[in-house]
Design a protein around this motif. Structure first.
Motif, PDB file in Angstrom:
ATOM      1  N   ALA A   1       0.476   3.581   6.626  1.00 53.16           N
ATOM      2  CA  ALA A   1       0.638   2.278   5.977  1.00 53.16           C
ATOM      3  C   ALA A   1       1.934   1.618   6.426  1.00 53.16           C
ATOM      4  CB  ALA A   1       0.605   2.425   4.460  1.00 53.16           C
ATOM      5  N   ARG A   2       3.003   2.404   6.539  1.00 50.49           N
ATOM      6  CA  ARG A   2       4.283   1.852   7.023  1.00 50.49           C
ATOM      7  C   ARG A   2       4.152   1.370   8.464  1.00 50.49           C
ATOM      8  NH1 ARG A   2       8.085   6.539   4.481  1.00 50.49           N
ATOM      9  NH2 ARG A   2       8.263   5.634   2.399  1.00 50.49           N
ATOM     10  N   GLU A   3       3.469   2.166   9.280  1.00 50.39           N
ATOM     11  CA  GLU A   3       3.254   1.773  10.673  1.00 50.39           C
ATOM     12  C   GLU A   3       2.485   0.449  10.737  1.00 50.39           C
ATOM     13  OE1 GLU A   3       1.307   3.587  14.765  1.00 50.39           O
ATOM     14  OE2 GLU A   3       0.775   4.489  12.849  1.00 50.39           O
ATOM     15  N   SER A   4       1.443   0.343   9.955  1.00 51.57           N
ATOM     16  CA  SER A   4       0.667  -0.899   9.917  1.00 51.57           C
ATOM     17  C   SER A   4       1.506  -2.061   9.438  1.00 51.57           C
ATOM     18  CB  SER A   4      -0.564  -0.734   9.023  1.00 51.57           C
ATOM     19  OG  SER A   4      -1.482   0.155   9.612  1.00 51.57           O
ATOM     20  N   ALA A   5       2.345  -1.846   8.437  1.00 49.79           N
ATOM     21  CA  ALA A   5       3.205  -2.909   7.920  1.00 49.79           C
ATOM     22  C   ALA A   5       4.167  -3.397   9.008  1.00 49.79           C
ATOM     23  CB  ALA A   5       3.977  -2.421   6.694  1.00 49.79           C
ATOM     24  N   ARG A   6       4.700  -2.457   9.792  1.00 49.41           N
ATOM     25  CA  ARG A   6       5.598  -2.859  10.888  1.00 49.41           C
ATOM     26  C   ARG A   6       4.860  -3.691  11.913  1.00 49.41           C
ATOM     27  NH1 ARG A   6       7.538   2.462   9.990  1.00 49.41           N
ATOM     28  NH2 ARG A   6       6.202   3.279  11.648  1.00 49.41           N
ATOM     29  N   ILE A   7       3.636  -3.304  12.240  1.00 45.37           N
ATOM     30  CA  ILE A   7       2.838  -4.041  13.209  1.00 45.37           C
ATOM     31  C   ILE A   7       2.517  -5.433  12.696  1.00 45.37           C
ATOM     32  CG2 ILE A   7       0.591  -4.139  14.381  1.00 45.37           C
ATOM     33  CD1 ILE A   7       0.748  -1.010  14.451  1.00 45.37           C
ATOM     34  N   VAL A   8       2.080  -5.521  11.460  1.00 43.38           N
ATOM     35  CA  VAL A   8       1.751  -6.823  10.857  1.00 43.38           C
ATOM     36  C   VAL A   8       2.988  -7.719  10.821  1.00 43.38           C
ATOM     37  CG1 VAL A   8       1.054  -7.966   8.705  1.00 43.38           C
ATOM     38  CG2 VAL A   8      -0.233  -5.996   9.548  1.00 43.38           C
ATOM     39  N   GLU A   9       4.142  -7.137  10.518  1.00 45.63           N
ATOM     40  CA  GLU A   9       5.386  -7.914  10.498  1.00 45.63           C
ATOM     41  C   GLU A   9       5.693  -8.486  11.875  1.00 45.63           C
ATOM     42  OE1 GLU A   9       9.947  -6.785   9.739  1.00 45.63           O
ATOM     43  OE2 GLU A   9       8.598  -6.274   8.089  1.00 45.63           O
TER      44      GLU A   9
ATOM     45  N   LEU B   1       0.819  -1.206   0.000  1.00 46.61           N
ATOM     46  CA  LEU B   1       0.000   0.000   0.000  1.00 46.61           C
ATOM     47  C   LEU B   1       0.855   1.260   0.000  1.00 46.61           C
ATOM     48  CD1 LEU B   1      -2.699   1.477   0.173  1.00 46.61           C
ATOM     49  CD2 LEU B   1      -2.656   1.098   2.646  1.00 46.61           C
ATOM     50  N   GLU B   2       1.891   1.273   0.844  1.00 45.00           N
ATOM     51  CA  GLU B   2       2.724   2.470   0.923  1.00 45.00           C
ATOM     52  C   GLU B   2       3.414   2.775  -0.404  1.00 45.00           C
ATOM     53  OE1 GLU B   2       4.910  -0.810   3.322  1.00 45.00           O
ATOM     54  OE2 GLU B   2       2.855  -0.252   2.831  1.00 45.00           O
ATOM     55  N   ASN B   3       3.778   1.743  -1.152  1.00 44.64           N
ATOM     56  CA  ASN B   3       4.411   1.968  -2.459  1.00 44.64           C
ATOM     57  C   ASN B   3       3.428   2.557  -3.468  1.00 44.64           C
ATOM     58  OD1 ASN B   3       6.728   0.901  -1.358  1.00 44.64           O
ATOM     59  ND2 ASN B   3       6.526  -1.076  -2.347  1.00 44.64           N
ATOM     60  N   ILE B   4       2.211   2.082  -3.445  1.00 42.19           N
ATOM     61  CA  ILE B   4       1.187   2.617  -4.353  1.00 42.19           C
ATOM     62  C   ILE B   4       0.921   4.084  -4.027  1.00 42.19           C
ATOM     63  CG2 ILE B   4      -1.255   2.475  -5.014  1.00 42.19           C
ATOM     64  CD1 ILE B   4      -1.011  -0.580  -4.511  1.00 42.19           C
ATOM     65  N   LEU B   5       0.783   4.387  -2.749  1.00 40.91           N
ATOM     66  CA  LEU B   5       0.528   5.767  -2.338  1.00 40.91           C
ATOM     67  C   LEU B   5       1.691   6.685  -2.717  1.00 40.91           C
ATOM     68  CD1 LEU B   5      -1.023   5.064   1.173  1.00 40.91           C
ATOM     69  CD2 LEU B   5      -2.234   5.820  -0.883  1.00 40.91           C
ATOM     70  N   GLU B   6       2.921   6.186  -2.578  1.00 37.96           N
ATOM     71  CA  GLU B   6       4.090   6.979  -2.970  1.00 37.96           C
ATOM     72  C   GLU B   6       4.110   7.236  -4.470  1.00 37.96           C
ATOM     73  OE1 GLU B   6       7.108   4.458  -1.286  1.00 37.96           O
ATOM     74  OE2 GLU B   6       7.327   5.755   0.472  1.00 37.96           O
TER      75      GLU B   6
END
Length: 74
Positions: A63-71, A16-21
């Motif tokens: 999105a990055r924060e969520s990705a870190r949490i999911v990881e 998601l973060e890549n798409i938004l960027e």
């Protein structure tokens, strides 16, 4: 399931973060074309685009924060 984002069913999807960027980058390029346009409508579009880019930047961080949490969750 999702058609764009990476998921178990779509391992070749994008983060998601890549798409938004990418969207933010495209918007910046489009905005550059009207930066010197002094018409009121062009100024309004540019202001709106700047606001959208700020919001997209906030979304990227979320999105990055969520990705870190999911990881961490595995």
């Amino acid at each position: 399931m999702t058609k764009i984002l990476v998921s178990p069913d779509n391992p070749k999807g994008q983060k998601l973060e890549n798409i938004l960027e990418q969207i933010r980058s495209d918007l910046l390029k489009r905005s550059a074309h009207i930066m010197d346009d002094k018409r009121p409508d062009a100024s309004l579009v540019l202001r709106n685009n700047v606001e959208i880019m700020v919001l997209l930047s906030q979304c990227v961080e979320k999105a990055r924060e969520s990705a870190r949490i999911v990881e961490r969750l595995g």
